[in-house]
Design a protein around this motif. Structure first.
Motif, PDB file in Angstrom:
ATOM      1  N   LEU A  30      48.090  31.933  20.691  1.00  0.00           N
ATOM      2  CA  LEU A  30      48.671  33.552  21.098  1.00  0.00           C
ATOM      3  C   LEU A  30      47.121  34.196  20.984  1.00  0.00           C
ATOM      4  CD1 LEU A  30      50.358  35.431  23.115  1.00  0.00           C
ATOM      5  CD2 LEU A  30      51.104  35.948  21.073  1.00  0.00           C
ATOM      6  N   LYS A  31      46.778  34.555  19.740  1.00  0.00           N
ATOM      7  CA  LYS A  31      45.861  35.162  19.225  1.00  0.00           C
ATOM      8  C   LYS A  31      44.823  34.796  20.394  1.00  0.00           C
ATOM      9  CE  LYS A  31      43.151  37.258  15.511  1.00  0.00           C
ATOM     10  NZ  LYS A  31      41.563  36.953  15.486  1.00  0.00           N
ATOM     11  N   GLN A  32      44.007  33.623  20.124  1.00  0.00           N
ATOM     12  CA  GLN A  32      43.012  33.284  20.873  1.00  0.00           C
ATOM     13  C   GLN A  32      43.102  32.701  22.589  1.00  0.00           C
ATOM     14  OE1 GLN A  32      42.658  28.727  20.862  1.00  0.00           O
ATOM     15  NE2 GLN A  32      40.129  28.504  21.634  1.00  0.00           N
ATOM     16  N   ALA A  33      43.892  32.941  22.642  1.00  0.00           N
ATOM     17  CA  ALA A  33      44.297  33.855  24.494  1.00  0.00           C
ATOM     18  C   ALA A  33      43.922  35.376  24.099  1.00  0.00           C
ATOM     19  CB  ALA A  33      45.934  33.111  25.497  1.00  0.00           C
ATOM     20  N   GLN A  34      44.587  36.294  23.674  1.00  0.00           N
ATOM     21  CA  GLN A  34      44.017  37.100  24.221  1.00  0.00           C
ATOM     22  C   GLN A  34      43.054  37.792  24.047  1.00  0.00           C
ATOM     23  OE1 GLN A  34      47.461  38.695  20.850  1.00  0.00           O
ATOM     24  NE2 GLN A  34      48.929  39.349  22.417  1.00  0.00           N
ATOM     25  N   GLU A  35      42.323  37.133  22.831  1.00  0.00           N
ATOM     26  CA  GLU A  35      40.779  37.467  22.971  1.00  0.00           C
ATOM     27  C   GLU A  35      39.958  36.815  24.370  1.00  0.00           C
ATOM     28  OE1 GLU A  35      39.717  35.093  19.400  1.00  0.00           O
ATOM     29  OE2 GLU A  35      40.100  36.452  18.033  1.00  0.00           O
ATOM     30  N   ILE A  36      40.350  35.679  24.910  1.00  0.00           N
ATOM     31  CA  ILE A  36      39.994  34.672  26.383  1.00  0.00           C
ATOM     32  C   ILE A  36      39.987  35.443  27.090  1.00  0.00           C
ATOM     33  CG2 ILE A  36      39.259  32.789  27.522  1.00  0.00           C
ATOM     34  CD1 ILE A  36      39.760  31.310  25.144  1.00  0.00           C
ATOM     35  N   PHE A  37      41.399  35.818  27.415  1.00  0.00           N
ATOM     36  CA  PHE A  37      42.607  36.415  28.707  1.00  0.00           C
ATOM     37  C   PHE A  37      42.776  38.816  28.713  1.00  0.00           C
ATOM     38  CE2 PHE A  37      43.520  31.868  28.372  1.00  0.00           C
ATOM     39  CZ  PHE A  37      42.665  31.288  29.402  1.00  0.00           C
ATOM     40  N   GLN A  38      42.326  38.838  29.741  1.00  0.00           N
ATOM     41  CA  GLN A  38      42.450  40.008  30.032  1.00  0.00           C
ATOM     42  C   GLN A  38      43.308  40.208  30.405  1.00  0.00           C
ATOM     43  OE1 GLN A  38      40.742  42.401  27.930  1.00  0.00           O
ATOM     44  NE2 GLN A  38      39.517  40.443  27.022  1.00  0.00           N
ATOM     45  N   PRO A  39      44.542  41.310  29.832  1.00  0.00           N
ATOM     46  CA  PRO A  39      45.793  41.406  31.218  1.00  0.00           C
ATOM     47  C   PRO A  39      45.265  42.057  32.855  1.00  0.00           C
ATOM     48  CG  PRO A  39      45.444  43.580  29.746  1.00  0.00           C
ATOM     49  CD  PRO A  39      44.268  42.414  29.623  1.00  0.00           C
ATOM     50  N   LEU A  40      45.849  41.272  33.680  1.00  0.00           N
ATOM     51  CA  LEU A  40      45.797  41.367  35.009  1.00  0.00           C
ATOM     52  C   LEU A  40      45.514  43.229  35.882  1.00  0.00           C
ATOM     53  CD1 LEU A  40      47.958  38.773  36.915  1.00  0.00           C
ATOM     54  CD2 LEU A  40      45.406  38.435  36.134  1.00  0.00           C
ATOM     55  N   PRO A  41      44.808  42.860  36.602  1.00  0.00           N
ATOM     56  CA  PRO A  41      44.549  44.505  36.137  1.00  0.00           C
ATOM     57  C   PRO A  41      45.126  45.739  37.813  1.00  0.00           C
ATOM     58  CG  PRO A  41      43.185  43.746  38.689  1.00  0.00           C
ATOM     59  CD  PRO A  41      43.636  42.231  37.013  1.00  0.00           C
ATOM     60  N   LYS A  42      45.275  46.140  38.177  1.00  0.00           N
ATOM     61  CA  LYS A  42      46.339  47.049  38.579  1.00  0.00           C
ATOM     62  C   LYS A  42      46.843  46.269  40.185  1.00  0.00           C
ATOM     63  CE  LYS A  42      49.278  51.297  40.208  1.00  0.00           C
ATOM     64  NZ  LYS A  42      48.876  52.242  40.770  1.00  0.00           N
ATOM     65  N   ASP A  43      45.627  46.584  40.665  1.00  0.00           N
ATOM     66  CA  ASP A  43      45.524  46.121  41.969  1.00  0.00           C
ATOM     67  C   ASP A  43      43.851  45.239  42.228  1.00  0.00           C
ATOM     68  OD1 ASP A  43      43.642  47.541  43.617  1.00  0.00           O
ATOM     69  OD2 ASP A  43      45.433  49.406  43.240  1.00  0.00           O
ATOM     70  N   VAL A  44      43.655  45.021  43.015  1.00  0.00           N
ATOM     71  CA  VAL A  44      42.390  44.643  43.823  1.00  0.00           C
ATOM     72  C   VAL A  44      41.427  44.675  45.050  1.00  0.00           C
ATOM     73  CG1 VAL A  44      42.345  41.915  42.336  1.00  0.00           C
ATOM     74  CG2 VAL A  44      43.499  42.613  44.088  1.00  0.00           C
ATOM     75  N   ALA A  45      41.828  45.823  44.873  1.00  0.00           N
ATOM     76  CA  ALA A  45      41.108  47.491  46.196  1.00  0.00           C
ATOM     77  C   ALA A  45      40.014  47.139  46.031  1.00  0.00           C
ATOM     78  CB  ALA A  45      42.209  48.195  45.912  1.00  0.00           C
ATOM     79  N   THR A  46      39.085  47.083  47.843  1.00  0.00           N
ATOM     80  CA  THR A  46      37.820  47.182  46.991  1.00  0.00           C
ATOM     81  C   THR A  46      37.544  48.604  47.853  1.00  0.00           C
ATOM     82  OG1 THR A  46      37.205  46.051  48.872  1.00  0.00           O
ATOM     83  CG2 THR A  46      36.897  45.233  46.243  1.00  0.00           C
ATOM     84  N   GLU A  47      36.558  49.368  47.907  1.00  0.00           N
ATOM     85  CA  GLU A  47      35.842  50.332  48.640  1.00  0.00           C
ATOM     86  C   GLU A  47      35.919  49.828  50.152  1.00  0.00           C
ATOM     87  OE1 GLU A  47      32.570  53.136  49.169  1.00  0.00           O
ATOM     88  OE2 GLU A  47      32.767  53.119  47.247  1.00  0.00           O
ATOM     89  N   GLU A  48      35.656  48.688  50.546  1.00  0.00           N
ATOM     90  CA  GLU A  48      35.015  48.174  51.911  1.00  0.00           C
ATOM     91  C   GLU A  48      36.664  47.638  51.830  1.00  0.00           C
ATOM     92  OE1 GLU A  48      32.979  44.319  53.979  1.00  0.00           O
ATOM     93  OE2 GLU A  48      33.035  44.479  51.821  1.00  0.00           O
ATOM     94  N   PHE A  49      37.570  46.737  51.331  1.00  0.00           N
ATOM     95  CA  PHE A  49      39.352  46.970  51.341  1.00  0.00           C
ATOM     96  C   PHE A  49      39.681  47.271  50.347  1.00  0.00           C
ATOM     97  CE2 PHE A  49      36.325  42.917  52.150  1.00  0.00           C
ATOM     98  CZ  PHE A  49      36.258  42.714  53.435  1.00  0.00           C
ATOM     99  N   PRO A  50      40.586  48.382  51.018  1.00  0.00           N
ATOM    100  CA  PRO A  50      41.799  49.253  50.146  1.00  0.00           C
ATOM    101  C   PRO A  50      42.351  48.578  50.679  1.00  0.00           C
ATOM    102  CG  PRO A  50      40.266  50.290  52.371  1.00  0.00           C
ATOM    103  CD  PRO A  50      39.896  49.193  52.226  1.00  0.00           C
ATOM    104  N   ILE A  51      44.009  48.521  49.298  1.00  0.00           N
ATOM    105  CA  ILE A  51      44.975  48.170  49.991  1.00  0.00           C
ATOM    106  C   ILE A  51      45.633  49.265  50.421  1.00  0.00           C
ATOM    107  CG2 ILE A  51      47.406  47.630  48.813  1.00  0.00           C
ATOM    108  CD1 ILE A  51      45.549  46.378  46.807  1.00  0.00           C
ATOM    109  N   THR A  52      46.219  49.845  51.730  1.00  0.00           N
ATOM    110  CA  THR A  52      47.307  49.877  52.307  1.00  0.00           C
ATOM    111  C   THR A  52      48.366  49.091  52.400  1.00  0.00           C
ATOM    112  OG1 THR A  52      46.313  50.049  54.380  1.00  0.00           O
ATOM    113  CG2 THR A  52      44.939  51.410  52.874  1.00  0.00           C
ATOM    114  N   ARG A  53      49.262  50.142  52.611  1.00  0.00           N
ATOM    115  CA  ARG A  53      50.500  49.506  53.694  1.00  0.00           C
ATOM    116  C   ARG A  53      50.648  48.745  54.620  1.00  0.00           C
ATOM    117  NH1 ARG A  53      53.973  51.331  56.949  1.00  0.00           N
ATOM    118  NH2 ARG A  53      53.364  53.435  57.475  1.00  0.00           N
ATOM    119  N   GLU A  54      49.591  49.259  55.418  1.00  0.00           N
ATOM    120  CA  GLU A  54      49.528  48.587  56.791  1.00  0.00           C
ATOM    121  C   GLU A  54      49.034  47.802  56.495  1.00  0.00           C
ATOM    122  OE1 GLU A  54      49.989  53.378  57.533  1.00  0.00           O
ATOM    123  OE2 GLU A  54      48.900  51.953  56.083  1.00  0.00           O
ATOM    124  N   ARG A  55      47.432  46.918  55.861  1.00  0.00           N
ATOM    125  CA  ARG A  55      47.348  46.113  54.927  1.00  0.00           C
ATOM    126  C   ARG A  55      48.002  45.105  54.551  1.00  0.00           C
ATOM    127  NH1 ARG A  55      41.176  45.392  54.895  1.00  0.00           N
ATOM    128  NH2 ARG A  55      40.730  46.999  55.972  1.00  0.00           N
TER     129      ARG A  55
END
Length: 167
Positions: A30-55
């Motif tokens: 578990l300690k090794q995995a926590q050193e390698i991997f980071q928590p997932l981001p809240k979302d993966v929106a970009t300026e070009e592709f924002p996350i909206t309800r419609e999208r």
């Protein structure tokens, strides 16, 4: 009887030692995995592709809509099934017109966070992967982007989004 009790005590001690060792191995892993991997981001929106309800709603509709393929019988969800964690659980997938696919279906869960997209790693981003899948002779059968747009424009729910843009 004394031998039986001594044997039982020995077995219990062995199991205790094994459990302690396994717990230490688990903690180290578990300690090794926590050193390698980071928590997932809240979302993966970009300026070009924002996350909206419609999208999100549009993406959900397109993902489950079989009408985008050349023979209108497969959707993205045909291969990337939510019940199978975004895969199809088959040894070899079948594409449109029963064309065999040369590679297994990769999961699409958290695909937006992947640093390598597609088996060959030749996609620039997730949007490029979707575009390539929509114009693949095996995956959708559509020959080019114009064919996909023409197909979408003939489906009443999508036509206004193509004309007015996606918020």
């Amino acid at each position: 009887m004394a031998k039986l009790l001594l044997c039982a005590a020995g077995i219990a001690a062995t199991f205790t030692i094994l459990l302690i060792a396994a717990a230490a191995d688990d903690a180290a892993l578990l300690k090794q995995a926590q050193e390698i991997f980071q928590p997932l981001p809240k979302d993966v929106a970009t300026e070009e592709f924002p996350i909206t309800r419609e999208r999100v709603e549009l993406g959900r509709s397109l993902f489950f809509d079989p009408r985008l393929t050349i023979d209108s019988n497969m959707s993205c969800s045909s291969c990337h099934q939510p019940a199978f964690y975004g895969t199809d659980a088959l040894p070899k997938p079948m594409g449109v017109k029963q064309r065999p696919h040369p590679r297994h279906v990769p999961t699409n869960l958290n695909a937006g966070t992947s640093f390598v997209i597609h088996w060959r790693g030749d996609r620039t981003n997730l949007e490029d992967q979707v575009f390539q899948a929509l114009t693949s002779p095996i995956t959708s059968g559509q020959p080019d982007e114009k064919s996909v747009i023409d197909r979408l424009s003939r489906i009443s729910g999508y036509a206004p989004l193509l004309q007015g843009g996606i918020p």
